[in-house]
Structures are given as C-alpha cells and as structure tokens.
Scaffold this motif. Structure first.
Motif, mmCIF file in Angstrom:
data_model
loop_
_atom_site.group_PDB
_atom_site.id
_atom_site.type_symbol
_atom_site.label_atom_id
_atom_site.label_comp_id
_atom_site.label_asym_id
_atom_site.label_seq_id
_atom_site.Cartn_x
_atom_site.Cartn_y
_atom_site.Cartn_z
ATOM 1 N N ASN A 15 29.423 71.649 60.549
ATOM 2 C CA ASN A 15 29.834 72.908 59.933
ATOM 3 C C ASN A 15 28.649 73.846 59.737
ATOM 4 O O ASN A 15 28.792 75.067 59.755
ATOM 5 N N ALA A 16 27.476 73.239 59.536
ATOM 6 C CA ALA A 16 26.233 74.021 59.448
ATOM 7 C C ALA A 16 25.140 73.181 60.083
ATOM 8 O O ALA A 16 25.127 71.956 59.953
ATOM 9 N N ASP A 17 24.211 73.831 60.773
ATOM 10 C CA ASP A 17 23.170 73.084 61.479
ATOM 11 C C ASP A 17 22.178 72.446 60.511
ATOM 12 O O ASP A 17 21.643 71.373 60.781
ATOM 13 N N SER A 18 21.918 73.087 59.371
ATOM 14 C CA SER A 18 20.974 72.564 58.386
ATOM 15 C C SER A 18 21.586 72.663 56.996
ATOM 16 O O SER A 18 22.498 73.459 56.753
ATOM 17 N N PHE A 19 21.053 71.845 56.083
ATOM 18 C CA PHE A 19 21.542 71.872 54.699
ATOM 19 C C PHE A 19 20.338 71.880 53.767
ATOM 20 O O PHE A 19 19.424 71.050 53.890
ATOM 21 N N PHE A 20 20.334 72.831 52.813
ATOM 22 C CA PHE A 20 19.218 72.994 51.883
ATOM 23 C C PHE A 20 19.643 72.540 50.482
ATOM 24 O O PHE A 20 20.771 72.779 50.054
ATOM 25 N N PHE A 21 18.703 71.906 49.784
ATOM 26 C CA PHE A 21 18.989 71.459 48.417
ATOM 27 C C PHE A 21 17.744 71.671 47.561
ATOM 28 O O PHE A 21 16.629 71.304 47.949
ATOM 29 N N VAL A 22 17.942 72.291 46.388
ATOM 30 C CA VAL A 22 16.863 72.484 45.416
ATOM 31 C C VAL A 22 17.365 72.001 44.061
ATOM 32 O O VAL A 22 18.503 72.309 43.670
ATOM 33 N N GLY A 23 16.525 71.239 43.353
ATOM 34 C CA GLY A 23 16.932 70.747 42.045
ATOM 35 C C GLY A 23 15.764 70.662 41.074
ATOM 36 O O GLY A 23 14.605 70.491 41.480
ATOM 37 N N PHE A 24 16.083 70.810 39.800
ATOM 38 C CA PHE A 24 15.107 70.618 38.725
ATOM 39 C C PHE A 24 15.601 69.474 37.854
ATOM 40 O O PHE A 24 16.747 69.491 37.387
ATOM 41 N N PHE A 25 14.737 68.463 37.637
ATOM 42 C CA PHE A 25 15.153 67.244 36.946
ATOM 43 C C PHE A 25 14.232 67.003 35.749
ATOM 44 O O PHE A 25 13.005 66.970 35.889
ATOM 45 N N TRP A 26 14.857 66.825 34.585
ATOM 46 C CA TRP A 26 14.117 66.731 33.328
ATOM 47 C C TRP A 26 14.575 65.480 32.581
ATOM 48 O O TRP A 26 15.772 65.291 32.336
ATOM 49 N N THR A 27 13.607 64.645 32.222
ATOM 50 C CA THR A 27 13.885 63.433 31.459
ATOM 51 C C THR A 27 13.377 63.596 30.037
ATOM 52 O O THR A 27 12.250 64.059 29.820
ATOM 53 N N ILE A 28 14.194 63.193 29.076
ATOM 54 C CA ILE A 28 13.825 63.248 27.658
ATOM 55 C C ILE A 28 13.888 61.827 27.114
ATOM 56 O O ILE A 28 14.950 61.188 27.116
ATOM 57 N N SER A 29 12.734 61.298 26.658
ATOM 58 C CA SER A 29 12.691 59.929 26.140
ATOM 59 C C SER A 29 11.505 59.771 25.207
ATOM 60 O O SER A 29 10.580 60.604 25.200
#
Length: 718
Positions: free
Chosen positions: A693-707
């Motif tokens: 359906n698309a030649d490429s796939f982009f993903f961006v994420g911000f991940f934060w852990t609190i402990s």
C-alpha cells in the motif's frame, strides 16, 4: 611423670581404636582422578578433599549408618548411606552433571528467546529492537531461518507451511486468534505486546508431544513471573498513544498495558495507494495479575482486549470503482495458569483460556458476520526422578463454536457454522544417558468429535555433544491438524490433515556467538482439496491432497566481537510442492520463496547516546499463474528486497526518542498479479501488480519511564 605419659598414651590409643577410617578414590567416567572433590559425612564436621590422585581418607568417631557425600563442580553429587565400617577403599566414579551449562541440549527445530535458556538464540529485547519488526513478535521471528517473507500477509509461514499451520501458546495455553484482522494485501500484526513476556520458544518443527493441532510450527510465549520494580511507561507516537504500569504488593503484582492507534493523521501526511473512508483505529489493552503462594506455587491471570475499525477502497483491475472492504473486529482473550510443586519432585501445571472473536465485514455490498468462541483446558504433571530421568504427562480439551452469517447484496441470509470439540492426552520422557547424550521420547493421542477421528502421534529426538562447544541433534515426529475454519464451516466430512517431520541439526555455541545449520524433510498427506476457485458451500471437498517440503536453514549470531555491536544472519533454502486446494497439479505454493535471507545488526554509539540498527530482508521470487501462458503457477515475481533502519536516542536516562523507517530505499516489491476476469479482443488478459500500500513506512515515538530507580528506561523495549 612416666605414669602420666603412660595414661596419655593409653587414652590416645583408645581414641584411635574408637574411630573409623573412611577412604577411597574418586575418578570421572574415563577413570581420570578428580582432584579437590569435597568428601564428608552428612550432618557432621568429618571430611576432607581428594588429592591429585583422587584419593581421600579421614577418621570419624560416628557409629552405625551414616551418609557419605562426594561433590565436585560439573559432576552429579555422589551419595552413599551405609555402616561406617564398610566405607573403606571405595571406588567412586562421579557422573557428569547433565544440568551443567556445558551439557547437551535437546534442540532440534527449536529457537529459544529467554534469559534462562541454556542456549539463547534471541533475547527478549531482540523482539522489539529489530528494525523491520516494529515491535511485533511475529515480525522479529520472521528474521529467523525457516520462515518465508510474505510481506503482504504478516503472519508466520514456516518451512513450506501456511500461516494456519503455526499455533501460538501463552504460558502453555492456546491462543485461537493470535493476529489482528486486516484487509487483503495489508500485513497484520500479532495482538500481543512483547513487553509482558520473559521468554519465547519458536519451534520450526519436531516439537514436543505436549503440543498438537499444528502441522508446521509452535510459538510459545511465557509471561513474566515476577516483575523487578514498580514503574510507569508512557508512549507518544505518530500513530497514537500508549501507557503501561506495574504495581507490586506483598506476594502480588499487577501489570497493565494499553494503547490507542489512529492512522488518520499519518494518512494525511503520507498518503498511500488506497482511498480511506475510515482510516484504521485500534484500541488494545493487556493485563497480567500474579500471586505467589507457598511451595513456589504461582497463579497468573492474563487478559487481552482489542478493537479495530476501518473502511477502505482498494484499487482492483476487476472493479471500476475499486474494491471496498470494511471491518469492525472485537477480540477478547482470557488466560489463567497455575503452577505448584508438591510431594517428591512433582510439579503440576494447569490452565484455561477463553477467546471471543467477533467481526462485522463489508465486502462491496455483501455483509459477513462471524463469531468464534473457543476454550482450552489443560493439566500437566511433571516428575523428576533424578537429574537423568524426567517424565511429563497430561490431558487437554479444546472447544470451538464458530458461526457465520453471509448476506449477499442485501438478499437472503446464509448461515454456516460448526462445533468442534477435541480431547488429547500426551506423555513424554527426557532421558540423559550422560552429559553428552540425551533423548526425548513422547506420544500424543487426539480424538476429534467433529471429524469422528482418532490419531496417534509419536515424537522422538536425540542429541549428542560432539565437542566442547558443539553438538548434533536428530528429531522425528508425526503431526495432525483439523482443516481450517473456512472449510469446516461448509463441510465436516474430513479427516485430519497430517505431516511427518525429519530433522538433522548441528549447533556450535561459544562465548558471544552461535552457529546452527539444520536440514529437514516434511511429508504432507490428507490435505484438503476442492473444485471451485474459492471454497463455497456447494464445493466438493476431499482429503486427497499431498505435498512435501525439504530444505536447509542456517543461523549465525555474534555479539561484541565488534565493539558494541550485535548482529545475526539467517538463510533458508526451501524446496516444496503441494497438490491441494484447487490445484490441478503439484506446484510450489505462491507463498513459498526458495531463498530467504535476513541480516540484523545493532550498534551502540556512546558519544551519541544512541542505538542504531538495521534489518535487511531478501526473498527470491514467488510463483503466480499467468493465464496468457500455458501451465499452472507458471511465472515468478522479481526478488523481494527491503532495508529498514531504526535509531533510539537517549535524551536522558528515562526519556528516549525513537525513529524507524521500513524499506528506506523505497524498493517497489511485487507479491504477485491480479488478472482481468475477461480477455481483451486479442485474447490476452490484462494484469495489475499486487504491491504494498506504501513503499516505505515511517515511525517516530517518544518513550518516558517513571520509576524509583531513575536508571530504568524503555531502551530494552525499542
């Protein structure tokens, strides 16, 4: 003075006469003396160590029956209970400890992914740090040998088998609908987050008699028994939001994960080849409750819920206005398991699962509603008689209630369905003849009420350690599986499909590296055939289908030989043919590639506080039928190529910015072709390539852990 000396001498003589000398010699199985073995009487302070000749001797004042213990690292402890007067001039041969790290492992066809496995091919964090996997369990295992790249599907295709021939279990209990629903030519994903699992075992064949109803493969997922700390994980992604939390109190712990996905913003930024009436929306949630009881007993309750909704028009050469597909799917999975040790080295493992899957599907103007309710009950007993002999046996019961309503173009409704209850029992023994030679022998019996059929499946494997770091393994087994739901809903006049597996394996394991090569042969019988383009209620079905699959799988992994770098390479050669479904002749199925190659690498850059990784996947062309030429499955697509990259940047110890790009080069892969239903005036059939359906796939994420532990982060989860 002389009188005093005489009295002391008399006392010493009496004391020596009152003591008993214990003596002997300790050697290994090759009569080599063992120096430094610990020798003592249990419950006393009397003892010594062997000398360089393996000899020992010491005095004791103990009387009657006593227990002599002799122990040395990497050998089984020797225990002898007898009268102390008989413990003289002993000749003791210590046996190799079959549980030591350098002992043989029964591993033909199996890849372990867990911290406690003797030989770990993948670690749990590999599941989510593989660039092409995008955090999907199934995507990570597709980089292992034995799997075929079927990128438009997304499920596991193993050693010439269809995706339905691989079964998935959580804590030993069956998952009936492990994949999220999706339209044609859009890859699906596994329903389950890898964050809650401590280890995984992927068997590409020859698996234990404990598992059935799988012709090709078994994937076992084991949830974490005891979390390390309380924490909260937050995720902010281009596709949606996620949250996870773990709480611990007394002998209890509770973990939960939830996510919301909405592809509408992504589709606006990066339009694909479809027309979306309603871009994908999905809500997913999981939880695990654990309670530790006495005697190392453990109760776990696992639950997962998912909901997805989409409506799309796909370009299709046979439909002027495109092919419209709408889907609303709701899936609930519940799993509870209990483990308990009791008596003299007995262990009970039991569990129960329930699945409810409901889909409303719109195909152009046709409506389809299907509901599946399935249950699995299982109980298993294990007994370790010694380090060298173990047995396990148990029974299980499967229940499936499947119903489907089909309403074509708002006309009369058709109803299909079936009830399938299956009872199975199994028994298996592990025998370790020495640290170098071991075998596993099992048998499985199944009775299907729906098919009114009874089957017996023998299984056996043997492993021999040929050197310090290497071993050979052989495995054989017979495997049965009921036909797929799409056949059973129209007819129940079937036998169980079956195949035999013969596997030969060589493995070498050194510090930081693993090499495996495995050859196999599979012989399929009683496969389902029908006489229409697709199975329908008027089709004539039979069990006359046959097939075979043979090939070689190679795996190489090396860690830190190149500083801060971990990589693995997988290659599979597959030769397979089937005469099943509506095939007019035996041919290589269109999902099977002859050659599959995966290269995965990860490198930590200290100065950048970054982990950079890439995955490269190659698959040779797949068969398709060109109606403009004579023959069946007579043409082959071009080769598949895809390079994916990921980058995790540590903003601080508990905050991570993550970026990944699948097929970064935009390679235009072709999975096959759709041909026009009617020929042109010149007699030729026009065609349309089946492409992503698309030649490429982009993903961006911000991940934060609190402990409380400020060093904990989600880097291991990316």
């Amino acid at each position: 003075m002389k009188r005093i000396l005489f009295i002391l001498f008399t006392i010493c003589q009496f004391s020596l006469m009152a003591q008993t000398m214990i003596s002997g010699k300790v050697t290994d199985s090759k009569n080599n003396p063992i120096n430094g073995a610990n020798v003592y009487l249990d419950g006393t302070y009397d003892g010594t160590s062997t000398n360089d000749k393996g000899e020992f001797s010491f005095l004791t004042s103990e009387k009657g029956k006593q227990t002599l213990v002799i122990s040395f690292i990497s050998f089984e402890t020797y225990i002898k209970t007898a009268d102390v007067t008989s413990l003289k001039n002993l000749k003791v041969k210590l046996k190799d400890d079959v549980n030591s790290l350098d002992a043989v492992v029964i591993n033909a066809g199996t890849f372990e992914a867990g911290e406690k496995a003797k030989v770990t091919v993948l670690k749990p964090l590999d599941i989510v740090t593989t660039a092409s996997a995008l955090g999907d369990v199934m995507g990570a295992f597709q980089t292992l040998p034995g799997t075929s790249t079927v990128d438009e599907d997304g499920r596991l295709f193993v050693r010439g088998g269809e995706a339905e021939e691989t079964q998935i279990f959580i804590d030993g209990i069956r998952v009936f609908t492990p994949y999220a629903a999706s339209p044609n030519n859009m890859p699906t994903r596994g329903r389950f987050s890898p964050f809650l699992f401590k280890g995984m075992s992927f068997s590409t064949g020859g698996y234990s008699a404990e598992y059935g109803q799988a012709l090709s493969s078994v994937l076992q997922l084991n949830t974490i028994d005891e979390p390390i700390e309380e924490k909260t994980d937050l995720s902010f992604m281009t596709l949606g939001l996620g949250i996870g939390n773990t709480q611990i109190w007394d002998n209890n712990s509770f973990s939960v994960n939830a996510s919301y996905i909405n592809l509408a913003p992504y589709q606006e930024a990066f339009p694909d080849r479809n027309t979306w009436k309603k871009p994908v929306q999905a809500l997913n949630g999981e939880m695990v409750y654990r309670h530790k009881l006495k005697n190392e007993s453990l109760l776990k309750v696992y639950g997962a819920f998912s909901y997805s909704d989409l409506d799309v028009i796909q370009d299709d050469i046979n439909f002027v206005d495109g092919f419209r597909f709408g889907l609303k799917n709701r899936n609930l999975y519940f799993n509870t398991s209990y483990k308990n040790r009791f008596g003299d080295n007995w262990k009970l493992e039991t569990g129960f699962s329930f699945t409810n899957d409901h889909s409303n599907i719109k195909i152009i103007d046709d409506l389809v509603t299907n509901t599946e309710n399935s249950m699995h009950f299982k109980a298993k007993l294990k007994k370790q008689f010694s380090n060298r002999f173990k047995i396990s046996f148990g029974s299980e019961y499967f229940v499936t209630d499947f119903n489907e309503d089909y309403t074509p173009n708002n006309s009369n409704k058709f109803e299909y369905g079936f009830n399938n209850n299956l009872f199975a029992s199994f028994a298996e023994t592990d025998i370790f003849f020495s640290k170098k030679l071991a075998t596993k022998i099992g048998i499985r019996a199944e009775n299907s009420e729906l098919l009114n059929g009874f089957t017996i499946s023998p299984r056996a494997s043997i492993a021999y350690k040929s050197g310090k770091n290497s071993q050979f393994s052989l495995a054989y087994g017979l495997f049965y599986q009921n036909p797929k739901n799409e056949y059973l809903k129209f007819s129940q006049d079937f036998k169980a499909e079956n195949t035999s597996h013969l596997i030969a394996n060589y493995q070498s394991v050194k510090q930081g590296q693993i090499f495996r090569i495995e050859a196999y042969y599979k012989d399929y019988k009683d496969l389902v055939k029908y006489d229409d383009n697709t199975p329908i209620f008027t089709s004539n079905f039979n069990n006359n289908g046959t097939g075979f699959a043979k090939g070689v799988d190679i795996f190489w992994r090396q860690n830190d030989k190149i500083k801060n770098t971990d990589y693995w390479v997988s290659y599979s050669y597959l030769d397979t043919e089937r005469n099943y479904k509506n095939y007019p002749t035996a041919a290589r199925p269109n999902f099977a590639s002859k050659h599959n190659l995966s290269v995965v690498a990860k490198h930590w850059v200290e100065d950048w506080k970054s982990q950079i990784g890439f995955s490269y996947n190659f698959a040779s062309g797949r068969n398709y039928t060109n109606p403009n030429e004579a023959g069946f499955l007579n043409n082959q697509t071009k080769n598949y190529n895809s390079l994916s990259l990921n980058w995790a940047y540590l903003i601080d110890q508990q905050k991570i910015l993550y970026l990944s790009v699948n097929n970064i080069l935009g390679t235009q892969n072709v999975f096959g072709y759709n041909y026009k239903n009617t020929a042109e005036s010149n007699g030729n059939f026009n065609r349309q390539a089946i492409i992503p359906n698309a030649d490429s796939f982009f993903f961006v994420g911000f991940f934060w852990t609190i402990s409380d532990n400020k060093k904990t982060n989600q880097l291991d989860n990316l």
